[in-house]
Design a protein around this motif. Sequence first.
Motif, PDB file in Angstrom:
ATOM      1  N   ALA A 115      51.841  28.885  59.199  1.00  0.00           N
ATOM      2  CA  ALA A 115      51.692  28.635  57.751  1.00  0.00           C
ATOM      3  C   ALA A 115      50.241  28.851  57.319  1.00  0.00           C
ATOM      4  CB  ALA A 115      52.147  27.222  57.403  1.00  0.00           C
ATOM      5  N   LEU A 116      49.297  28.462  58.176  1.00  0.00           N
ATOM      6  CA  LEU A 116      47.871  28.619  57.838  1.00  0.00           C
ATOM      7  C   LEU A 116      47.415  30.075  57.908  1.00  0.00           C
ATOM      8  CD1 LEU A 116      46.105  25.613  59.619  1.00  0.00           C
ATOM      9  CD2 LEU A 116      46.716  25.858  57.214  1.00  0.00           C
ATOM     10  N   ALA A 117      48.155  30.892  58.638  1.00  0.00           N
ATOM     11  CA  ALA A 117      47.770  32.303  58.787  1.00  0.00           C
ATOM     12  C   ALA A 117      48.228  33.144  57.605  1.00  0.00           C
ATOM     13  CB  ALA A 117      48.351  32.867  60.087  1.00  0.00           C
ATOM     14  N   CYS A 118      49.072  32.583  56.753  1.00  0.00           N
ATOM     15  CA  CYS A 118      49.562  33.339  55.594  1.00  0.00           C
ATOM     16  C   CYS A 118      48.510  33.305  54.486  1.00  0.00           C
ATOM     17  CB  CYS A 118      50.885  32.755  55.129  1.00  0.00           C
ATOM     18  SG  CYS A 118      52.192  32.915  56.378  1.00  0.00           S
ATOM     19  N   ASP A 119      48.682  34.175  53.487  1.00  0.00           N
ATOM     20  CA  ASP A 119      47.637  34.287  52.466  1.00  0.00           C
ATOM     21  C   ASP A 119      47.731  33.199  51.402  1.00  0.00           C
ATOM     22  OD1 ASP A 119      46.516  36.649  53.594  1.00  0.00           O
ATOM     23  OD2 ASP A 119      48.288  37.720  52.865  1.00  0.00           O
ATOM     24  N   ILE A 120      48.939  32.916  50.959  1.00  0.00           N
ATOM     25  CA  ILE A 120      49.128  31.849  49.966  1.00  0.00           C
ATOM     26  C   ILE A 120      50.246  30.951  50.488  1.00  0.00           C
ATOM     27  CG2 ILE A 120      49.754  31.273  47.590  1.00  0.00           C
ATOM     28  CD1 ILE A 120      48.638  33.904  46.671  1.00  0.00           C
ATOM     29  N   THR A 121      49.929  29.690  50.707  1.00  0.00           N
ATOM     30  CA  THR A 121      50.920  28.777  51.269  1.00  0.00           C
ATOM     31  C   THR A 121      51.287  27.702  50.249  1.00  0.00           C
ATOM     32  OG1 THR A 121      50.117  29.215  53.490  1.00  0.00           O
ATOM     33  CG2 THR A 121      51.389  27.205  53.196  1.00  0.00           C
ATOM     34  N   LEU A 122      52.583  27.652  49.960  1.00  0.00           N
ATOM     35  CA  LEU A 122      53.142  26.591  49.121  1.00  0.00           C
ATOM     36  C   LEU A 122      53.894  25.652  50.051  1.00  0.00           C
ATOM     37  CD1 LEU A 122      54.901  28.741  46.350  1.00  0.00           C
ATOM     38  CD2 LEU A 122      52.623  27.748  46.243  1.00  0.00           C
ATOM     39  N   ALA A 123      54.001  24.398  49.664  1.00  0.00           N
ATOM     40  CA  ALA A 123      54.791  23.483  50.481  1.00  0.00           C
ATOM     41  C   ALA A 123      55.576  22.539  49.596  1.00  0.00           C
ATOM     42  CB  ALA A 123      53.890  22.689  51.423  1.00  0.00           C
ATOM     43  N   ALA A 124      56.755  22.178  50.054  1.00  0.00           N
ATOM     44  CA  ALA A 124      57.551  21.167  49.365  1.00  0.00           C
ATOM     45  C   ALA A 124      56.847  19.820  49.535  1.00  0.00           C
ATOM     46  CB  ALA A 124      58.951  21.108  49.966  1.00  0.00           C
ATOM     47  N   GLN A 188      61.678  26.952  46.523  1.00  0.00           N
ATOM     48  CA  GLN A 188      62.125  28.327  46.789  1.00  0.00           C
ATOM     49  C   GLN A 188      61.990  29.197  45.536  1.00  0.00           C
ATOM     50  OE1 GLN A 188      62.278  29.333  49.728  1.00  0.00           O
ATOM     51  NE2 GLN A 188      62.712  27.497  50.941  1.00  0.00           N
ATOM     52  N   ASP A 189      62.321  28.632  44.375  1.00  0.00           N
ATOM     53  CA  ASP A 189      62.186  29.396  43.126  1.00  0.00           C
ATOM     54  C   ASP A 189      60.732  29.746  42.834  1.00  0.00           C
ATOM     55  OD1 ASP A 189      64.829  29.446  42.653  1.00  0.00           O
ATOM     56  OD2 ASP A 189      64.831  28.003  40.996  1.00  0.00           O
ATOM     57  N   GLU A 190      59.869  28.763  42.989  1.00  0.00           N
ATOM     58  CA  GLU A 190      58.430  28.983  42.732  1.00  0.00           C
ATOM     59  C   GLU A 190      57.882  30.059  43.660  1.00  0.00           C
ATOM     60  OE1 GLU A 190      55.633  27.068  41.181  1.00  0.00           O
ATOM     61  OE2 GLU A 190      57.124  26.360  39.738  1.00  0.00           O
ATOM     62  N   ALA A 191      58.255  29.969  44.936  1.00  0.00           N
ATOM     63  CA  ALA A 191      57.724  30.918  45.923  1.00  0.00           C
ATOM     64  C   ALA A 191      58.223  32.327  45.631  1.00  0.00           C
ATOM     65  CB  ALA A 191      58.124  30.484  47.330  1.00  0.00           C
ATOM     66  N   LEU A 192      59.498  32.429  45.291  1.00  0.00           N
ATOM     67  CA  LEU A 192      60.066  33.747  45.009  1.00  0.00           C
ATOM     68  C   LEU A 192      59.458  34.331  43.730  1.00  0.00           C
ATOM     69  CD1 LEU A 192      62.049  35.748  46.175  1.00  0.00           C
ATOM     70  CD2 LEU A 192      63.858  34.710  44.790  1.00  0.00           C
ATOM     71  N   LYS A 193      59.257  33.479  42.744  1.00  0.00           N
ATOM     72  CA  LYS A 193      58.656  33.930  41.488  1.00  0.00           C
ATOM     73  C   LYS A 193      57.244  34.482  41.759  1.00  0.00           C
ATOM     74  CE  LYS A 193      57.345  31.322  37.852  1.00  0.00           C
ATOM     75  NZ  LYS A 193      57.414  30.030  37.153  1.00  0.00           N
ATOM     76  N   LEU A 194      56.501  33.747  42.547  1.00  0.00           N
ATOM     77  CA  LEU A 194      55.143  34.179  42.895  1.00  0.00           C
ATOM     78  C   LEU A 194      55.181  35.501  43.677  1.00  0.00           C
ATOM     79  CD1 LEU A 194      52.187  33.169  42.810  1.00  0.00           C
ATOM     80  CD2 LEU A 194      52.592  32.104  45.027  1.00  0.00           C
ATOM     81  N   ALA A 195      56.090  35.581  44.636  1.00  0.00           N
ATOM     82  CA  ALA A 195      56.189  36.793  45.465  1.00  0.00           C
ATOM     83  C   ALA A 195      56.580  37.992  44.605  1.00  0.00           C
ATOM     84  CB  ALA A 195      57.201  36.576  46.587  1.00  0.00           C
ATOM     85  N   ARG A 196      57.545  37.787  43.719  1.00  0.00           N
ATOM     86  CA  ARG A 196      57.994  38.905  42.867  1.00  0.00           C
ATOM     87  C   ARG A 196      56.892  39.352  41.926  1.00  0.00           C
ATOM     88  NH1 ARG A 196      64.234  37.150  41.693  1.00  0.00           N
ATOM     89  NH2 ARG A 196      65.007  37.987  43.655  1.00  0.00           N
ATOM     90  N   GLN A 197      56.139  38.394  41.418  1.00  0.00           N
ATOM     91  CA  GLN A 197      55.031  38.748  40.537  1.00  0.00           C
ATOM     92  C   GLN A 197      53.978  39.548  41.317  1.00  0.00           C
ATOM     93  OE1 GLN A 197      52.088  35.933  39.652  1.00  0.00           O
ATOM     94  NE2 GLN A 197      51.002  37.672  38.763  1.00  0.00           N
ATOM     95  N   LEU A 198      53.643  39.071  42.508  1.00  0.00           N
ATOM     96  CA  LEU A 198      52.647  39.786  43.321  1.00  0.00           C
ATOM     97  C   LEU A 198      53.128  41.183  43.675  1.00  0.00           C
ATOM     98  CD1 LEU A 198      51.420  36.898  45.611  1.00  0.00           C
ATOM     99  CD2 LEU A 198      49.954  38.332  44.169  1.00  0.00           C
ATOM    100  N   ALA A 199      54.444  41.343  43.836  1.00  0.00           N
ATOM    101  CA  ALA A 199      54.992  42.653  44.219  1.00  0.00           C
ATOM    102  C   ALA A 199      54.872  43.676  43.101  1.00  0.00           C
ATOM    103  CB  ALA A 199      56.446  42.501  44.655  1.00  0.00           C
ATOM    104  N   THR A 200      54.525  43.233  41.877  1.00  0.00           N
ATOM    105  CA  THR A 200      54.325  44.185  40.771  1.00  0.00           C
ATOM    106  C   THR A 200      52.842  44.531  40.611  1.00  0.00           C
ATOM    107  OG1 THR A 200      53.929  42.504  39.071  1.00  0.00           O
ATOM    108  CG2 THR A 200      56.228  43.099  39.489  1.00  0.00           C
TER     109      THR A 200
END
Length: 259
Positions: A115-124, A188-200
Motif C-alpha cells: 500500500a505504501l509503494a503505490c502513488d496515491i493510497t486511500l483507505a476505508a 470503492q466509488d471514491e477510488a474508482l472515480k479518482l482512477a478514472r479521472q486520472l486516466a483522462t
Amino acid sequence: HILFTIEQGVATLTLNRPEQLNSFNAQMHKEVREALKQVRQNPEVRCLLITGSGRGFCAGQDLGDRNVAPGAAAPDLGESIEKNYNPLIRALRDLPMPVICAVNGVAAGAGANIALACDITLAAKSASFIQAFCKIGLVPDSGGTWTLPRAVGMARAKALALLGDRLSAEQAEQWGMIWRCVDDAALQDEALKLARQLATQPTYGLALIKRALNASASNSFDAQLDLERDLQRLAGRSEDYREGVAAFMAKRTPEFKGR
Ligand code: LHQ
C-alpha cells in the motif's frame, strides 16, 4: 487468486483470497505479475487501481506456506523477496502511470508496504496498517524500511516497525502516510472515480512527475534540479503538452491522449 479488469482506461487488480485476508502465496504472486505485465503492455491502460476483496486488504505473505517443520533446514526468505516481492514493488514504482491503492481493510506485513509503494493510497475508515514482521522475527520488506520513515518520519517508523502495533487509517491519514481516509461504504466509488479521472489526464506527464518525486528521496538538490530539467524537456515534446496549452488558450477542455 486475483480479479483483473480493464475499463475506461483503468486497470483494476483485486487481491482475491478473502478467507486468508488476501495473503500472498506463489500462485497469487504469479497472477499479479501477469496482470502487471498486461498493464504495462496495453496502451489503453492509463491508471492502475489495486484493492482487496472481503474484509482485508492484504495480510502479507501466506504464512501457511511458511511453517517450517522442527529439524527442517531454514528456508531462504531472501529468495522469495528476490523473486516475488522486490519485482512487485519495483513494478509498481516504475509503472509509467499513477497507481492508486484502495485499502479496504487490514494491511499487514508486506500488505502494508505494498500500500505504501503505490502513488496515491486511500483507505476505508475501518482499515488499518500493521508492520507485523517484528512479531515473527522478520524485518519489514517490500520497501517498508525505505518508504515508512520517509512517509511518517524516523521516530514513528521505528516504533511502528519495532512494536508491530496496529495503526488506524485515520491516524495514517493524520500522519501523512496515506492520502485520504474515507467512509467504508464510499471507498470503492471514491477510488474508482479518482482512477478514472486520472486516466483522462496527461499520463506521460504524470509518469514523469512520479519519476521525479521518486528520485527526490535519494537525490541532492542540484541533481534534482538537473532531473527536473531533463524530464521537463521530455514532457515538452509530448502531444498532451501541446493539447494542454492549446486548450487553455482556446478556453476549452483539453482532450489528452496520454502521450
Ligand atoms: C492468514 C494470514 C497470513 C495465512 C491472516 N497467512 N493466513 C516475505 C517473504 C517471505 C516470507 C515471509 O514474509 C514475507 C513478508 C511478510 O509479509 S511477513 C508478515 C506476514 N503477515 C503477518 O504476519 C500477518 C499475519 N496476520 C495477522 O496478524 C492477522 O491475521 C491480522 C492482524 C492481519 C488480522 O487479524 P484478524 O482480523 O483477527 O483476522 P485473523 O487473524 O482471524 O485472520 C483471518 C483468517 O486469515 C485466519 O484464518 P482462519 O482459517 O482462522 O479463519 C488467518 O489464519 C488467516 N490469515 N493472515 N499472513
